[in-house]
Scaffold this motif. Structure first.
Motif, short mmCIF file in Angstrom:
data_model
loop_
_atom_site.label_atom_id
_atom_site.label_comp_id
_atom_site.label_asym_id
_atom_site.label_seq_id
_atom_site.Cartn_x
_atom_site.Cartn_y
_atom_site.Cartn_z
N PRO A 17 29.82 66.18 81.34
CA PRO A 17 28.59 65.98 82.13
C PRO A 17 27.37 65.87 81.22
N ALA A 18 26.42 65.06 81.61
CA ALA A 18 25.23 64.86 80.79
C ALA A 18 24.49 66.18 80.57
N ALA A 19 24.50 67.04 81.59
CA ALA A 19 23.77 68.31 81.48
C ALA A 19 24.35 69.23 80.40
N SER A 20 25.56 68.94 79.92
CA SER A 20 26.15 69.78 78.88
C SER A 20 25.41 69.66 77.56
N LEU A 21 24.53 68.67 77.43
CA LEU A 21 23.74 68.50 76.21
C LEU A 21 22.37 69.17 76.31
N VAL A 22 22.18 70.00 77.34
CA VAL A 22 20.90 70.68 77.55
C VAL A 22 21.16 72.18 77.65
N THR A 23 20.40 72.98 76.92
CA THR A 23 20.56 74.43 76.96
C THR A 23 19.97 74.98 78.26
N ALA A 24 20.23 76.26 78.50
CA ALA A 24 19.71 76.92 79.69
C ALA A 24 18.19 76.93 79.72
N LYS A 25 17.58 76.84 78.54
CA LYS A 25 16.12 76.81 78.45
C LYS A 25 15.56 75.39 78.44
N GLY A 26 16.44 74.41 78.65
CA GLY A 26 15.98 73.03 78.72
C GLY A 26 15.82 72.35 77.39
N ARG A 27 16.35 72.93 76.35
CA ARG A 27 16.26 72.36 75.02
C ARG A 27 17.50 71.52 74.71
N PRO A 28 17.37 70.53 73.83
CA PRO A 28 18.53 69.72 73.47
C PRO A 28 19.51 70.51 72.60
N THR A 29 20.79 70.28 72.81
CA THR A 29 21.81 70.88 71.97
C THR A 29 21.97 70.06 70.70
N LYS A 30 22.80 70.55 69.78
CA LYS A 30 23.12 69.80 68.58
C LYS A 30 23.76 68.46 68.95
N GLY A 31 24.56 68.48 70.01
CA GLY A 31 25.18 67.24 70.47
C GLY A 31 24.15 66.21 70.90
N ALA A 32 23.08 66.65 71.56
CA ALA A 32 22.00 65.74 71.96
C ALA A 32 21.32 65.15 70.74
N GLU A 33 21.13 65.97 69.71
CA GLU A 33 20.51 65.48 68.49
C GLU A 33 21.40 64.43 67.82
N ARG A 34 22.72 64.68 67.80
CA ARG A 34 23.64 63.70 67.22
C ARG A 34 23.64 62.41 68.03
N LEU A 35 23.58 62.56 69.35
CA LEU A 35 23.63 61.37 70.22
C LEU A 35 22.39 60.51 70.05
N ALA A 36 21.21 61.12 70.01
CA ALA A 36 19.98 60.35 69.83
C ALA A 36 20.03 59.56 68.53
N GLU A 37 20.48 60.20 67.47
CA GLU A 37 20.58 59.52 66.18
C GLU A 37 21.64 58.43 66.24
N ALA A 38 22.76 58.70 66.91
CA ALA A 38 23.83 57.70 66.98
C ALA A 38 23.39 56.46 67.75
N VAL A 39 22.69 56.65 68.85
CA VAL A 39 22.21 55.51 69.63
C VAL A 39 21.28 54.64 68.79
N ARG A 40 20.33 55.28 68.13
CA ARG A 40 19.37 54.52 67.33
C ARG A 40 20.07 53.80 66.17
N SER A 41 21.00 54.46 65.51
CA SER A 41 21.64 53.85 64.35
C SER A 41 22.58 52.72 64.74
N VAL A 42 23.32 52.89 65.82
CA VAL A 42 24.27 51.84 66.19
C VAL A 42 23.52 50.58 66.66
N ILE A 43 22.41 50.76 67.35
CA ILE A 43 21.62 49.60 67.78
C ILE A 43 20.98 48.91 66.58
#
Length: 297
Positions: free
Chosen positions: A206-232
């Protein structure tokens, strides 16, 4: 259908010819493509100067000097061909006429800036799923094509914090969420599969699995943001991916498909070092998803 990197590649190929040129004559060879052309389409374009050629999501946007925007979508099989008026070839833009001229539906005859050769830009679309329309600049954000488009994944604001805001509370799978154009505009099936693999994330989570209980991005979200930008970025640099109909504006093919780590590689070994997985395919929301169940498990 061409995805964001393919459309951006086409934009970059057309910009040197389109920008600063005047549309001396426009041939509209049929009444419609996917949708009917606007009334007096050719007449409204003729005599106008193209001030810039941009992109929003998967749309090409030619700004004209009368505050009108020519919006163009390639659909499934649309492509542009640049020709010199006299020779049908221009230096490195030479393109053997392999496209069936019966599908040349719109021809823009350009009066270029001083010192440049006269050109024509030909829009060819065998399946006619592309379209062109005219939108007033001041109405663009309220236009049905654009009013609900999400953030650009190539923009400065696209980062892990943004993903956390977009994904918070969403139970839909990561793959489907990333393809939601109301959230992120321009991402398509190929590059979402590739980005999720680079980020070691399961397309089924689930997409929400990349968000902490406090609404912060997880390490996975950080990897995903970088991966999207780099692959494009890498796909644009490679000229996009030439699957079926995509060609660049100079007629050459894109080459990013040779770098695919997962897309279209069902049954083949995962290319990540030290990963023993085999690429699998599953269907999500009617689309094929390619992933490695080991490193993305």
């Amino acid at each position: 259908m061409p995805e964001l990197p393919e459309v951006e590649t086409v934009r970059r190929g057309l910009a040197p010819s389109f920008e600063g040129a005047r549309l001396e004559r426009v041939e509209q060879r049929r009444a419609n493509l996917r949708f009917p052309f606007p009334d007096a389409f050719a007449e409204r374009l003729e005599g106008r100067k193209v001030t810039s050629l941009g992109r929003r999501s998967k749309y090409l946007m030619a700004d004209l000097d009368d505050q009108t925007i020519l919006v163009m979508h390639l659909g499934m099989s649309g492509s542009f061909r640049i020709e010199a008026e006299a020779t049908k070839a221009i230096g490195p833009f030479f393109h053997e006429k392999s496209k069936d001229p019966r599908h040349d539906h719109v021809v823009f005859h350009l009066a270029p800036p001083p010192g440049h050769a006269a050109l024509r830009i030909v829009y060819n679309d065998p399946r006619r799923f592309g379209f062109m329309t005219l939108v007033e600049r001041g109405e663009l954000e309220r236009h049905p094509l654009f009013e609900r488009l999400g953030v650009e994944p190539t923009g400065n604001e696209f980062n892990a914090d943004l993903l956390a805001r977009l994904f918070a509370g969403r139970k839909s799978p990561l793959k489907a969420t990333l393809l939601d154009q109301h959230l992120i505009a321009g991402l398509g099936n190929i590059y979402v599969c590739e980005a999720l693999h680079r980020a070691d994330l399961s397309p089924k989570d689930p997409a929400a699995s990349l968000v902490t209980a406090k609404g912060r991005p997880t390490k996975g979200a950080e990897r995903l943001a970088e991966a999207v930008r780099s692959v494009i970025a890498e796909a644009i640099e490679a000229g996009g991916s030439s699957l079926r109909d995509h060609r660049q504006a100079d007629g050459t093919l894109g080459y990013f498909q040779h770098r695919f780590a997962v897309y279209g590689r069902e049954g083949e070994e995962c290319r990540k070092p030290a990963c023993s997985g085999t690429i699998e395919r599953l269907v999500q929301s009617g689309r094929s998803t390619f992933y490695c169940p080991v490193c993305q498990g």
